[in-house]
Design an enzyme around this catalytic site. Structure first.
Site, PDB file in Angstrom:
ATOM      1  N   GLY A  13      -0.687  11.597   1.005  1.00 36.20           N
ATOM      2  CA  GLY A  13       0.606  12.258   1.225  1.00 36.20           C
ATOM      3  C   GLY A  13       1.036  12.293   2.679  1.00 36.20           C
ATOM      4  O   GLY A  13       1.830  13.158   3.068  1.00 36.20           O
ATOM      5  N   SER A  14       0.584  11.328   3.489  1.00 41.31           N
ATOM      6  CA  SER A  14       1.024  11.342   4.893  1.00 41.31           C
ATOM      7  C   SER A  14       2.524  11.050   4.986  1.00 41.31           C
ATOM      8  O   SER A  14       3.197  11.552   5.891  1.00 41.31           O
ATOM      9  CB  SER A  14       0.211  10.363   5.739  1.00 41.31           C
ATOM     10  OG  SER A  14       0.501   9.032   5.401  1.00 41.31           O
ATOM     11  N   ASN A  15       3.046  10.262   4.076  1.00 45.10           N
ATOM     12  CA  ASN A  15       4.489  10.003   4.081  1.00 45.10           C
ATOM     13  C   ASN A  15       5.270  11.216   3.587  1.00 45.10           C
ATOM     14  O   ASN A  15       6.361  11.493   4.079  1.00 45.10           O
ATOM     15  CB  ASN A  15       4.809   8.751   3.266  1.00 45.10           C
ATOM     16  CG  ASN A  15       4.426   7.502   4.033  1.00 45.10           C
ATOM     17  OD1 ASN A  15       5.131   7.094   4.952  1.00 45.10           O
ATOM     18  ND2 ASN A  15       3.283   6.922   3.693  1.00 45.10           N
ATOM     19  N   MET A  95       1.061   5.607  -7.288  1.00 46.86           N
ATOM     20  CA  MET A  95       0.365   4.420  -7.784  1.00 46.86           C
ATOM     21  C   MET A  95       0.449   4.356  -9.313  1.00 46.86           C
ATOM     22  O   MET A  95      -0.551   4.468 -10.019  1.00 46.86           O
ATOM     23  CB  MET A  95      -1.098   4.447  -7.337  1.00 46.86           C
ATOM     24  CG  MET A  95      -1.253   4.412  -5.839  1.00 46.86           C
ATOM     25  SD  MET A  95      -0.433   2.976  -5.098  1.00 46.86           S
ATOM     26  CE  MET A  95      -0.828   3.248  -3.370  1.00 46.86           C
ATOM     27  N   HIS A  96       1.666   4.199  -9.774  1.00 47.17           N
ATOM     28  CA  HIS A  96       1.895   4.156 -11.210  1.00 47.17           C
ATOM     29  C   HIS A  96       3.162   3.329 -11.423  1.00 47.17           C
ATOM     30  O   HIS A  96       4.146   3.527 -10.703  1.00 47.17           O
ATOM     31  CB  HIS A  96       2.080   5.596 -11.712  1.00 47.17           C
ATOM     32  CG  HIS A  96       2.501   5.696 -13.133  1.00 47.17           C
ATOM     33  ND1 HIS A  96       1.599   5.769 -14.162  1.00 47.17           N
ATOM     34  CD2 HIS A  96       3.714   5.738 -13.698  1.00 47.17           C
ATOM     35  CE1 HIS A  96       2.258   5.857 -15.303  1.00 47.17           C
ATOM     36  NE2 HIS A  96       3.537   5.835 -15.045  1.00 47.17           N
ATOM     37  N   ILE A  97       3.116   2.411 -12.379  1.00 43.93           N
ATOM     38  CA  ILE A  97       4.282   1.547 -12.612  1.00 43.93           C
ATOM     39  C   ILE A  97       5.172   2.190 -13.657  1.00 43.93           C
ATOM     40  O   ILE A  97       4.697   2.605 -14.723  1.00 43.93           O
ATOM     41  CB  ILE A  97       3.820   0.158 -13.097  1.00 43.93           C
ATOM     42  CG1 ILE A  97       2.910  -0.468 -12.054  1.00 43.93           C
ATOM     43  CG2 ILE A  97       5.022  -0.737 -13.378  1.00 43.93           C
ATOM     44  CD1 ILE A  97       2.018  -1.559 -12.608  1.00 43.93           C
ATOM     45  N   HIS A 114       6.603   0.591   0.326  1.00 47.41           N
ATOM     46  CA  HIS A 114       5.486  -0.323   0.072  1.00 47.41           C
ATOM     47  C   HIS A 114       5.012  -0.939   1.387  1.00 47.41           C
ATOM     48  O   HIS A 114       5.842  -1.380   2.197  1.00 47.41           O
ATOM     49  CB  HIS A 114       5.909  -1.417  -0.914  1.00 47.41           C
ATOM     50  CG  HIS A 114       4.769  -2.297  -1.309  1.00 47.41           C
ATOM     51  ND1 HIS A 114       3.669  -1.825  -1.972  1.00 47.41           N
ATOM     52  CD2 HIS A 114       4.545  -3.624  -1.099  1.00 47.41           C
ATOM     53  CE1 HIS A 114       2.815  -2.812  -2.169  1.00 47.41           C
ATOM     54  NE2 HIS A 114       3.323  -3.912  -1.643  1.00 47.41           N
ATOM     55  N   ASP A 155       6.780  -3.139  -7.014  1.00 46.27           N
ATOM     56  CA  ASP A 155       7.097  -3.264  -5.592  1.00 46.27           C
ATOM     57  C   ASP A 155       8.165  -4.327  -5.342  1.00 46.27           C
ATOM     58  O   ASP A 155       8.080  -5.122  -4.397  1.00 46.27           O
ATOM     59  CB  ASP A 155       5.812  -3.553  -4.770  1.00 46.27           C
ATOM     60  CG  ASP A 155       4.810  -2.407  -4.904  1.00 46.27           C
ATOM     61  OD1 ASP A 155       5.239  -1.245  -4.868  1.00 46.27           O
ATOM     62  OD2 ASP A 155       3.613  -2.680  -5.070  1.00 46.27           O
ATOM     63  N   GLU A 184       5.522   3.298   8.672  1.00 50.16           N
ATOM     64  CA  GLU A 184       6.077   3.841   7.417  1.00 50.16           C
ATOM     65  C   GLU A 184       6.698   5.219   7.621  1.00 50.16           C
ATOM     66  O   GLU A 184       7.769   5.511   7.090  1.00 50.16           O
ATOM     67  CB  GLU A 184       4.961   3.980   6.368  1.00 50.16           C
ATOM     68  CG  GLU A 184       4.506   2.678   5.775  1.00 50.16           C
ATOM     69  CD  GLU A 184       3.494   2.893   4.655  1.00 50.16           C
ATOM     70  OE1 GLU A 184       3.562   2.152   3.678  1.00 50.16           O
ATOM     71  OE2 GLU A 184       2.645   3.794   4.764  1.00 50.16           O
TER      72      GLU A 184
HETATM   73  C1  GAR Z   1       1.523   4.085   1.708  1.00 52.05           C
HETATM   74  O1  GAR Z   1       1.000   3.101   2.557  1.00 52.05           O
HETATM   75  C2  GAR Z   1       2.527   3.465   0.751  1.00 52.05           C
HETATM   76  O2  GAR Z   1       3.294   2.457   1.321  1.00 52.05           O
HETATM   77  C3  GAR Z   1       1.606   2.922  -0.307  1.00 52.05           C
HETATM   78  O3  GAR Z   1       0.664   3.954  -0.492  1.00 52.05           O
HETATM   79  C4  GAR Z   1       0.427   4.594   0.771  1.00 52.05           C
HETATM   80  C5  GAR Z   1       0.473   6.085   0.589  1.00 52.05           C
HETATM   81  O4  GAR Z   1       0.060   6.738   1.764  1.00 52.05           O
HETATM   82  N1  GAR Z   1       2.316   2.561  -1.516  1.00 52.05           N
HETATM   83  C6  GAR Z   1       2.007   1.496  -2.248  1.00 52.05           C
HETATM   84  O5  GAR Z   1       1.066   0.771  -2.004  1.00 52.05           O
HETATM   85  C7  GAR Z   1       2.916   1.240  -3.433  1.00 52.05           C
HETATM   86  N2  GAR Z   1       2.586   0.040  -4.077  1.00 52.05           N
HETATM   87  P1  GAR Z   1       0.257   8.320   1.895  1.00 52.05           P
HETATM   88  O6  GAR Z   1      -0.270   8.957   0.601  1.00 52.05           O
HETATM   89  O7  GAR Z   1      -0.568   8.709   3.085  1.00 52.05           O
HETATM   90  O8  GAR Z   1       1.726   8.591   2.089  1.00 52.05           O
END
Ligand code: GAR
Length: 208
Positions: A13-15, A95-97, A114, A155, A184
């Site tokens: 969840g850093s984003n 991480m789920h389609i 992504h 993606d 990101e």
């Molecule tokens: C991020 O790098 C995001 O781009 C990626 O998961 C990570 C989550 O990081 N997403 C994918 O790979 C989607 N296919 P976070 O939990 O620290 O935000």
């Protein structure tokens, strides 16, 4: 107008944190109505709770155990989110389609982040895959993209923003991942703010 976000996560969840911080810092004109995780131990759930944001845990396993499929899971998730009336659904490490059982509820309103450039390295191991391609001499740079999710492709979808990131000869997975995540955190916030501003201008007739 302040936009309402639903943020979907599966891990660190850093984003999500970047979004929380940008809102607190006045750089993103939004509020997060709910954070949903498909994993109970996702650290992002703790980040949300610390920020006073409602959280929901929506796992797939109980559906599988009852012989139900993805469509039922996705339909219930769409109903859960609809209660919060989100303007945008932000997939921040989700991480789920999704099937159309979900996407049909939110046309043009699902935004995915992504860690690769358009058309390259879809899936959950994009950074590892890019590093391996670099070591095979196939690429010299990778990147990050933010895109809309119109359908069930992984993606892929209309690209909203990209940033290119050079790969260095001495990059480890950790080093490259750290640089990618830092990009990101900025790109996701800037892109969301751009979308929010665009819709707000369209609604007020500005920029016509
Ligand atoms: C991020 O790098 C995001 O781009 C990626 O998961 C990570 C989550 O990081 N997403 C994918 O790979 C989607 N296919 P976070 O939990 O620290 O935000």
């Amino acid at each position: 107008m302040t936009a309402t976000l639903a943020v979907l996560i599966s891990g660190n969840g850093s984003n999500l944190q970047a979004i929380i911080d940008a809102i607190a810092g006045g750089r993103l004109d939004a509020r997060i109505a709910v954070v949903v995780s498909n994993r109970k131990d996702a650290f992002g759930l703790i980040r949300a709770e610390r920020a006073g944001i409602p959280t929901r845990y929506h796992p797939l396993k109980p559906y599988r155990d009852q012989g139900k499929g993805r469509c039922e899971y996705d339909g219930d998730l769409a109903a859960l989110l609809a209660e919060f009336r989100p303007d945008w659904i932000v997939l921040a490490g989700w991480m789920h389609i999704f099937s159309n059982a979900f996407l049909d509820h939110f046309p043009h309103r699902v935004v995915n982040l992504h860690p690769a450039l358009p058309g390259q390295f879809p899936g959950a191991r994009a950074i590892e895959d890019a590093l391996a391609a670099f070591h095979r001499g196939e690429i010299r740079e990778t990147g990050v993209m933010v895109h809309l999710v119109p359908d069930e492709r992984v993606d892929e979808g209309p690209v909203l923003a990209t940033r290119t990131i050079p790969i260095r000869a001495d990059d480890t997975l950790e080093r490259l991942s750290t640089r990618i995540h830092a990009v990101e955190h900025v790109l996701l916030v800037e892109t969301l703010q751009g979308l929010i501003k665009k819709v707000s201008n369209e609604n007020t007739g500005e920029g016509d």
